[in-house]
Design a protein around this motif. Sequence first.
Motif, PDB file in Angstrom:
ATOM      1  N   PRO A 178      36.895 -16.261 -41.860  1.00 29.60           N
ATOM      2  CA  PRO A 178      35.503 -16.724 -41.825  1.00 29.60           C
ATOM      3  C   PRO A 178      35.141 -17.644 -42.997  1.00 29.60           C
ATOM      4  O   PRO A 178      34.313 -18.533 -42.858  1.00 29.60           O
ATOM      5  CB  PRO A 178      34.705 -15.417 -41.907  1.00 29.60           C
ATOM      6  N   HIS A 179      35.779 -17.426 -44.140  1.00 32.02           N
ATOM      7  CA  HIS A 179      35.380 -18.166 -45.333  1.00 32.02           C
ATOM      8  C   HIS A 179      35.896 -19.601 -45.346  1.00 32.02           C
ATOM      9  O   HIS A 179      35.491 -20.408 -46.195  1.00 32.02           O
ATOM     10  CB  HIS A 179      35.871 -17.415 -46.575  1.00 32.02           C
ATOM     11  N   MET A 180      36.784 -19.947 -44.426  1.00 32.76           N
ATOM     12  CA  MET A 180      37.399 -21.280 -44.479  1.00 32.76           C
ATOM     13  C   MET A 180      36.360 -22.400 -44.357  1.00 32.76           C
ATOM     14  O   MET A 180      36.579 -23.513 -44.846  1.00 32.76           O
ATOM     15  CB  MET A 180      38.483 -21.441 -43.415  1.00 32.76           C
ATOM     16  N   LEU A 224      30.260 -36.382 -32.056  1.00 31.47           N
ATOM     17  CA  LEU A 224      31.513 -36.963 -32.536  1.00 31.47           C
ATOM     18  C   LEU A 224      31.838 -36.462 -33.941  1.00 31.47           C
ATOM     19  O   LEU A 224      32.976 -36.058 -34.232  1.00 31.47           O
ATOM     20  CB  LEU A 224      31.397 -38.498 -32.538  1.00 31.47           C
ATOM     21  N   GLY A 225      30.845 -36.459 -34.805  1.00 34.19           N
ATOM     22  CA  GLY A 225      31.056 -35.997 -36.186  1.00 34.19           C
ATOM     23  C   GLY A 225      31.499 -34.545 -36.236  1.00 34.19           C
ATOM     24  O   GLY A 225      32.404 -34.184 -36.999  1.00 34.19           O
ATOM     25  N   THR A 226      30.867 -33.700 -35.415  1.00 32.04           N
ATOM     26  CA  THR A 226      31.235 -32.287 -35.441  1.00 32.04           C
ATOM     27  C   THR A 226      32.584 -32.058 -34.753  1.00 32.04           C
ATOM     28  O   THR A 226      33.337 -31.175 -35.154  1.00 32.04           O
ATOM     29  CB  THR A 226      30.152 -31.419 -34.790  1.00 32.04           C
ATOM     30  N   ALA A 227      32.890 -32.872 -33.729  1.00 34.82           N
ATOM     31  CA  ALA A 227      34.214 -32.761 -33.100  1.00 34.82           C
ATOM     32  C   ALA A 227      35.300 -33.109 -34.121  1.00 34.82           C
ATOM     33  O   ALA A 227      36.352 -32.465 -34.176  1.00 34.82           O
ATOM     34  CB  ALA A 227      34.310 -33.679 -31.880  1.00 34.82           C
ATOM     35  N   LEU A 228      35.027 -34.100 -34.974  1.00 36.40           N
ATOM     36  CA  LEU A 228      35.978 -34.440 -36.034  1.00 36.40           C
ATOM     37  C   LEU A 228      36.139 -33.277 -37.018  1.00 36.40           C
ATOM     38  O   LEU A 228      37.243 -33.025 -37.520  1.00 36.40           O
ATOM     39  CB  LEU A 228      35.535 -35.701 -36.777  1.00 36.40           C
ATOM     40  N   ALA A 229      35.040 -32.573 -37.273  1.00 34.99           N
ATOM     41  CA  ALA A 229      35.136 -31.375 -38.125  1.00 34.99           C
ATOM     42  C   ALA A 229      36.092 -30.372 -37.502  1.00 34.99           C
ATOM     43  O   ALA A 229      36.942 -29.785 -38.184  1.00 34.99           O
ATOM     44  CB  ALA A 229      33.760 -30.751 -38.317  1.00 34.99           C
ATOM     45  N   ALA A 230      35.958 -30.175 -36.177  1.00 33.64           N
ATOM     46  CA  ALA A 230      36.811 -29.208 -35.490  1.00 33.64           C
ATOM     47  C   ALA A 230      38.273 -29.645 -35.525  1.00 33.64           C
ATOM     48  O   ALA A 230      39.173 -28.821 -35.738  1.00 33.64           O
ATOM     49  CB  ALA A 230      36.341 -29.034 -34.051  1.00 33.64           C
ATOM     50  N   VAL A 231      38.536 -30.956 -35.328  1.00 31.79           N
ATOM     51  CA  VAL A 231      39.915 -31.457 -35.415  1.00 31.79           C
ATOM     52  C   VAL A 231      40.484 -31.122 -36.790  1.00 31.79           C
ATOM     53  O   VAL A 231      41.605 -30.601 -36.918  1.00 31.79           O
ATOM     54  CB  VAL A 231      39.965 -32.986 -35.189  1.00 31.79           C
ATOM     55  N   ILE A 251      26.410 -19.431 -37.554  1.00 30.12           N
ATOM     56  CA  ILE A 251      27.733 -19.636 -36.945  1.00 30.12           C
ATOM     57  C   ILE A 251      28.766 -18.762 -37.649  1.00 30.12           C
ATOM     58  O   ILE A 251      29.595 -18.101 -37.010  1.00 30.12           O
ATOM     59  CB  ILE A 251      28.141 -21.126 -37.017  1.00 30.12           C
ATOM     60  N   GLU A 252      28.696 -18.737 -38.990  1.00 30.02           N
ATOM     61  CA  GLU A 252      29.692 -17.970 -39.737  1.00 30.02           C
ATOM     62  C   GLU A 252      29.614 -16.480 -39.398  1.00 30.02           C
ATOM     63  O   GLU A 252      30.649 -15.819 -39.212  1.00 30.02           O
ATOM     64  CB  GLU A 252      29.462 -18.180 -41.234  1.00 30.02           C
ATOM     65  N   ASP A 253      28.391 -15.965 -39.309  1.00 26.37           N
ATOM     66  CA  ASP A 253      28.279 -14.549 -38.989  1.00 26.37           C
ATOM     67  C   ASP A 253      28.597 -14.269 -37.526  1.00 26.37           C
ATOM     68  O   ASP A 253      29.053 -13.172 -37.195  1.00 26.37           O
ATOM     69  CB  ASP A 253      26.887 -14.014 -39.369  1.00 26.37           C
ATOM     70  N   SER A 254      28.384 -15.259 -36.650  1.00 30.96           N
ATOM     71  CA  SER A 254      28.802 -15.087 -35.261  1.00 30.96           C
ATOM     72  C   SER A 254      30.324 -15.001 -35.200  1.00 30.96           C
ATOM     73  O   SER A 254      30.879 -14.182 -34.456  1.00 30.96           O
ATOM     74  CB  SER A 254      28.331 -16.260 -34.399  1.00 30.96           C
ATOM     75  N   ILE A 255      30.999 -15.828 -35.997  1.00 29.92           N
ATOM     76  CA  ILE A 255      32.462 -15.767 -36.051  1.00 29.92           C
ATOM     77  C   ILE A 255      32.904 -14.381 -36.506  1.00 29.92           C
ATOM     78  O   ILE A 255      33.795 -13.764 -35.921  1.00 29.92           O
ATOM     79  CB  ILE A 255      33.011 -16.867 -36.996  1.00 29.92           C
ATOM     80  N   ARG A 256      32.220 -13.853 -37.537  1.00 31.46           N
ATOM     81  CA  ARG A 256      32.553 -12.509 -38.027  1.00 31.46           C
ATOM     82  C   ARG A 256      32.335 -11.468 -36.931  1.00 31.46           C
ATOM     83  O   ARG A 256      33.118 -10.549 -36.772  1.00 31.46           O
ATOM     84  CB  ARG A 256      31.677 -12.145 -39.217  1.00 31.46           C
ATOM     85  N   ALA A 257      31.224 -11.637 -36.184  1.00 29.33           N
ATOM     86  CA  ALA A 257      30.904 -10.656 -35.146  1.00 29.33           C
ATOM     87  C   ALA A 257      31.946 -10.687 -34.026  1.00 29.33           C
ATOM     88  O   ALA A 257      32.294  -9.659 -33.457  1.00 29.33           O
ATOM     89  CB  ALA A 257      29.503 -10.927 -34.592  1.00 29.33           C
ATOM     90  N   ALA A 287      35.478 -24.358 -39.055  1.00 28.72           N
ATOM     91  CA  ALA A 287      36.074 -23.043 -38.827  1.00 28.72           C
ATOM     92  C   ALA A 287      36.071 -22.699 -37.335  1.00 28.72           C
ATOM     93  O   ALA A 287      37.072 -22.205 -36.798  1.00 28.72           O
ATOM     94  CB  ALA A 287      35.312 -21.976 -39.615  1.00 28.72           C
ATOM     95  N   LEU A 288      34.962 -23.016 -36.665  1.00 26.61           N
ATOM     96  CA  LEU A 288      34.861 -22.716 -35.234  1.00 26.61           C
ATOM     97  C   LEU A 288      35.970 -23.427 -34.455  1.00 26.61           C
ATOM     98  O   LEU A 288      36.577 -22.848 -33.549  1.00 26.61           O
ATOM     99  CB  LEU A 288      33.481 -23.149 -34.726  1.00 26.61           C
ATOM    100  N   GLY A 289      36.249 -24.669 -34.810  1.00 27.15           N
ATOM    101  CA  GLY A 289      37.328 -25.408 -34.170  1.00 27.15           C
ATOM    102  C   GLY A 289      38.658 -24.682 -34.321  1.00 27.15           C
ATOM    103  O   GLY A 289      39.423 -24.533 -33.354  1.00 27.15           O
ATOM    104  N   ALA A 290      38.925 -24.200 -35.529  1.00 28.15           N
ATOM    105  CA  ALA A 290      40.181 -23.491 -35.789  1.00 28.15           C
ATOM    106  C   ALA A 290      40.257 -22.207 -34.970  1.00 28.15           C
ATOM    107  O   ALA A 290      41.292 -21.889 -34.376  1.00 28.15           O
ATOM    108  CB  ALA A 290      40.310 -23.188 -37.275  1.00 28.15           C
TER     109      ALA A 290
END
Lengths: 305, 342
Positions: free
Chosen positions: A230-232, A210-217, A120-126, A43-46
Amino acid sequence: MTLVPFVIDGLTLGLLFALIALGFMLIVGVMEQINLAHGSLFALGAYLAMVLLGPNPPLPAALAEPWLALSLPVRYVATLIIAPALVGLFSIVIELAMRRTYGKDPLFGLLLTFGAALVIEDSIRAIWGTRDYALTTPDAMSGGFIALGLIWSTYRFYAAGMALLIIVLTWLLIEKTRFGAIIKAGAHDSEMVRALGYDLSKLRIAVFALGTALAAVAGIVMAPLWGIRPHMGVDAVVPAFLIIVLGGVGSFWGAVVAGLMVGLVVGLTSAFASAWALLSMYILLIVVVSIRARGLFGKKSVLEA
Amino acid sequence: MTRELDGTRLVTPAMIAVVVILATVPFWIQAIGLYQYLAVEILIWAIYAFAFNLLLGTGGLPSFGHGAFFGIGAYACGLAQMHLGAGLWLSLIAALLAATLAGAFVSAFVARRRGIYFALMTIAFGQIFWFIAMKARDITGGEDGLLPIARPPVGIGGTGIDITGNVAFYYFVLVIFALVLVLFWRLTHSPFGRVLAAIRQSETRAGHLGYSVLAFKMAAFTLSAAISGMAGGLFAMAQASAFPDVMSLHFSGYIVMMVLVGGGFASFWGPLVGVLVFFVARDVLGAFTSTWMLWFGLLFVTVILFKPEGIAGLAQDVAKRLRKGDRENERPVAATAVDAGS
């Protein structure tokens, strides 16, 4: 009613599911850590891509002007690299914290990343609130075309192609490069890799980033299809772990095959009962795991202990 | 009196003290700026947390989809009232039975799994039940929820003590809470509990000693699901409705967080401590920020990193240090409980 469009839909969805699971698989396979923050980083990547491609990127004026002067396709491609790189850098913090749990029950890594996911999810909401955002994409990707007497979404095929490309590139990285050989060896026999003079802790950071960068992609590729909210993250992490268990922990092609299977099953179920389409993947998991405890291509793993 | 002896008792002094203190809560909770309903919520979730900790703390089985059973209990309670005209006891029994059945069914699939695989399979089942609750709108009301659910009077045949008020309902829940305390205290100190603890340390060893690991895990899972379902039934009556959100991955994770932050690995009382901290933090932090979960998440991460034995474990360390001088030989409480790190 012909099933062809549902099969094609299912296969494209399957490639996208495989892409979502890819980074998760890498971290599980190499580090034997379950990263439940995978969805939140997705979600953060998006969100980062949305900000970078939006009309007011949070850059200093000296940078913002030349950035906005670039054409949208160029900015899009650049974002596809910059946003995942930022997420990968950020995730190093998680990996450093996770070190305290190495050697303990793998449950602690799972719990730690669950906590990180909530943070992270609640930071996105904030920061961005709970509303839906849309990702700006180049015009060439949007719209539709007519084939076989049906209207198809162009973006869906672009996204599936993108997923295929990234899956192949990741496979090449793991199988055909020196870096890949070292991380695979590190997963197999960390003592030996250390004895050969490689810095295992740097390798772990690299794999996790690398794994988390792939998550962001994956998040950026999925954003136009799912919308940015946020729920994605939860919508992504659940299929991701499901695909890993289905395919067998630590198996690259297991994850890809499982992703395609899940996509096909969801696609075909939606032909008959669209409201229940997503349920079919859980039932698939239970059926497969009841027959083959370690999934389709699974090997024995420390995670079972 | 030693702690060894406590294990054989039906009721311990600590239990009596806790229940007596809890019984005074309605008299002062509003004076400290909180409200009666919060106390009801805390007690119900504490029942749920004790049931959950039988798996996690005693058996070392990390169920990450336990919200399913809590939710199934809530729906069963409501459905029994709506379609069978059930009173208080019947709707609670419906909640218990429905969750028992669901728990027994799921346990048949997950009991062969260990560690992370166990967690992943329970997530999958939790998601299935959550998904059904969301989509079977005709039965559950989907996202709009199932309502209204009543708090029928305590008694036989429809007449009896009225518990529609929050204070009266609180005392009703407190009685059930006290019974649940006795149940889990006895269970964890019974041969059944000791075999579960042996399974936590090594399934192989427990198996070689002649215990049917599979049967013990299934029994523990089903029992934990049953009591979680009963707590869900109470919760449905408390909030007069049932919603699918308690069955979501997030809520299933929250119960894990509560039990761990409280110290479910280190102490029998960990679940209660964790639920207290969670709900009071929700209300107190929630008054300042809409993203209180960010802060509770950070607390949880800190606990996992630095003190996996949680608040109860921390308290034990402090207590041990305080009495180190006069009682050198006393065994720490956690000695029979857990080595959280292993």
